[in-house]
Design an enzyme around this catalytic site. Structure first.
Site, short mmCIF file in Angstrom:
data_model
loop_
_atom_site.label_atom_id
_atom_site.label_comp_id
_atom_site.label_asym_id
_atom_site.label_seq_id
_atom_site.Cartn_x
_atom_site.Cartn_y
_atom_site.Cartn_z
N SER A 1 153.16 5.40 83.95
CA SER A 1 153.91 4.25 84.44
C SER A 1 153.15 3.66 85.62
CB SER A 1 155.32 4.69 84.85
OG SER A 1 156.16 3.57 84.91
N GLU A 2 153.01 2.33 85.65
CA GLU A 2 152.04 1.74 86.57
C GLU A 2 152.41 1.89 88.04
OE1 GLU A 2 153.38 0.27 83.95
OE2 GLU A 2 154.01 -1.79 84.33
N ASN A 3 153.66 2.19 88.34
CA ASN A 3 154.01 2.40 89.74
C ASN A 3 153.44 3.71 90.28
OD1 ASN A 3 156.03 3.37 87.88
ND2 ASN A 3 157.27 3.94 89.64
N GLY A 4 152.82 4.55 89.42
CA GLY A 4 152.05 5.66 89.96
C GLY A 4 152.44 7.05 89.51
N SER B 1 146.58 4.15 89.97
CA SER B 1 147.34 3.96 88.73
C SER B 1 146.77 2.78 87.92
CB SER B 1 148.80 3.71 89.07
OG SER B 1 149.56 3.57 87.90
#
Lengths: 223, 253
Positions: free
Chosen positions: A49-52, A92
């Site tokens: 997930s791109e938030n990390g 990320s």
């Protein structure tokens, strides 16, 4: 008379069929999010997930179990899992931009026969949100567009040319819909599967995109 | 002696001027948002700010609705103040943002500002925003990325081909202030985070002249495992500790 259309959960089941053991997968918001619920237990998939965060577990649907320090890119609470890793947002996005995502499944406003994707301006809005979706559309190894074939009003979402602002040109590899599965190829849009009850002609009748029907067209199966 | 702990949020942003470029950490939830630093900027009343971050925020009214609707899946504290607060108070002239439009059929204060022509918007993807901030921190003037070619993001930018693929020239983005949220700090300003509340926060640390960290707790030097420090102290100028109990945004603190 055309057949029934798949519901959103069933569309997600069909998309999840593409996930192979060991793959790194990023799911966009909306219908794609459901895909994580349908991975066969014998396949080990790492969801990013791109938030990390990478390697997380199921989405949590009740406040008692939720932790505000563990959310996905849709800001939904998620569960931890052994092997999970946390990183900052730049790292990320390096995972995304560096081509380390095997498959991303993204939602659609319009997708063209050439694989152009428009999905960052919600219909009815004038301002769009690129979020992490643009990086995913440009740089994932494989981009699956997961969408109903038409809008609720009957307008095609699979089109010859996108009229909405593009998130990324020529990025989509495969389009999985509620009536058919299509591949974007150098020769054009190839119909691979139709949902039982649907014919190639009925799918073609819903869009101005030119659909190539190969001799080995199949009926969609979910397993 | 090095001691970056300051006594109040008001003191931490006291030298912010009108027209400042302010990077605001966080992603989209309450845990990663530097709420009390945003509240201090709102109290200070500085104007014509350029805000940089993922979203333009919800603002006080929409947050109240969100808190109620989200209650079944996530308990959200009363003290979540986001960049929408600065929008509502007319303090923002420009946003450099990835997610300016709410993913719902409501208009945030930021969207309203743009539609009314009061606020300028530069929209970009998260990868490019992160890299522009990291470039500023690391002394890189500009870089090429393939992301955005053939879209709204390309406008006005140099295009150059590498390995047969078109790339855009993107410039470093430096701020006057980075307002970030972390879990623990020591008096040097070393920081650790918790879970996905890390997100944009360490990326903004060091990308501005002044980086201020809002933290849950300050610990003694040596208590943070050096192997696990995420933001080394050199990127942080000021540290402020959050109150134990929620406080209203408009109360001096």
């Amino acid at each position: 008379m055309a057949g029934e259309r798949l519901d959103e959960q069933t569309m997600a089941i069909r998309a999840a069929k593409e996930f192979q053991d060991g793959m790194i997968i990023n799911l966009g918001v909306g219908i794609p999010t459901f895909c994580s619920n349908f991975v066969p237990p014998e396949r080990e998939i790492l969801f990013h997930s791109e938030n990390g965060v990478i390697g997380f577990g199921a989405i949590i649907d009740n406040a008692d179990d939720a932790d505000e320090n563990l959310i996905n890119a849709g800001a939904q609470p998620i569960s931890g899992k052994p092997g999970m890793a946390i990183m900052d947002h730049a790292e990320s996005l390096c995972i995304i931009r560096g081509g380390h995502i095997d498959i991303t499944v993204l939602g659609v406003v319009q997708v063209s026969e050439k694989g152009d994707l428009a999905n960052y301006v919600i219909p009815g809005k004038q301002i769009g949100s690129l979020g992490g979706g643009q990086d995913l559309a440009f740089c994932a190894k494989r981009v699956i567009a997961l969408t109903t074939f038409t809008t609720k009003e009957g307008q095609p979402k699979v089109v010859k040319e996108c009229t909405q602002p593009l998130t990324a040109p020529r990025c989509v590899d495969q389009i999985i819909t509620d009536i058919a599965v299509l591949d974007v190829t150098p020769e054009g849009l190839v119909l691979r599967e139709v949902v039982p009850g649907w014919t190639a002609e009925e799918v073609q009748a819903l869009t101005d995109a030119k659909i190539i029907v190969p001799p080995d067209l199949q009926e969609m199966t979910l397993l | 002696m090095i001691n970056k702990i300051v006594g109040s949020f008001d003191e931490a942003v006291a030298d912010m001027s009108d027209g400042a470029t302010v990077m605001i950490g966080g992603f989209g939830g309450p845990a990663e948002c530097p709420s009390y630093l945003i509240a201090a900027v709102a109290r200070k009343g500085v104007k014509d700010l350029t805000i940089v971050g993922n979203t333009g925020g919800w603002g006080v009214d929409l947050l109240a609705i969100l808190r109620e609707r989200m209650a079944v899946i996530l308990k959200i504290g009363e003290d979540w103040y986001d960049p929408g607060l600065l929008m509502e108070r007319g303090q923002v002239k420009k946003g450099i943002l990835c997610f300016p439009a709410a993913p719902a059929r409501v208009l945030t204060p930021f969207e309203q500002g743009v539609l009314q022509g009061k606020v300028e918007l530069e929209v970009l993807g998260q990868g490019t925003l992160c890299e522009r901030m990291r470039a500023a921190r690391g002394g890189i003037a500009a870089f090429y990325t393939p992301v955005g070619v053939g879209t709204i993001v390309e406008q006005g930018k140099e295009v150059r081909e590498f390995n047969g693929r078109k790339h855009l020239l993107e410039h470093a983005l430096k701020g006057d202030f980075s307002l970030i949220r972390a879990h623990k700090a020591d008096r040097y300003g070393n920081l650790v985070y918790r879970g996905t509340a890390r997100t944009f926060n360490p990326v903004m640390a060091g990308a501005s002249t002044i980086t201020v960290a809002e933290v849950d707790e300050v610990v003694e030097l040596g208590e943070l495992d050096p192997e696990c420090v995420i933001t080394p102290s050199v990127y942080v100028q000021r540290v402020v500790v959050r109150p134990k109990e929620p406080r209203p945004w408009d109360e001096a603190m």
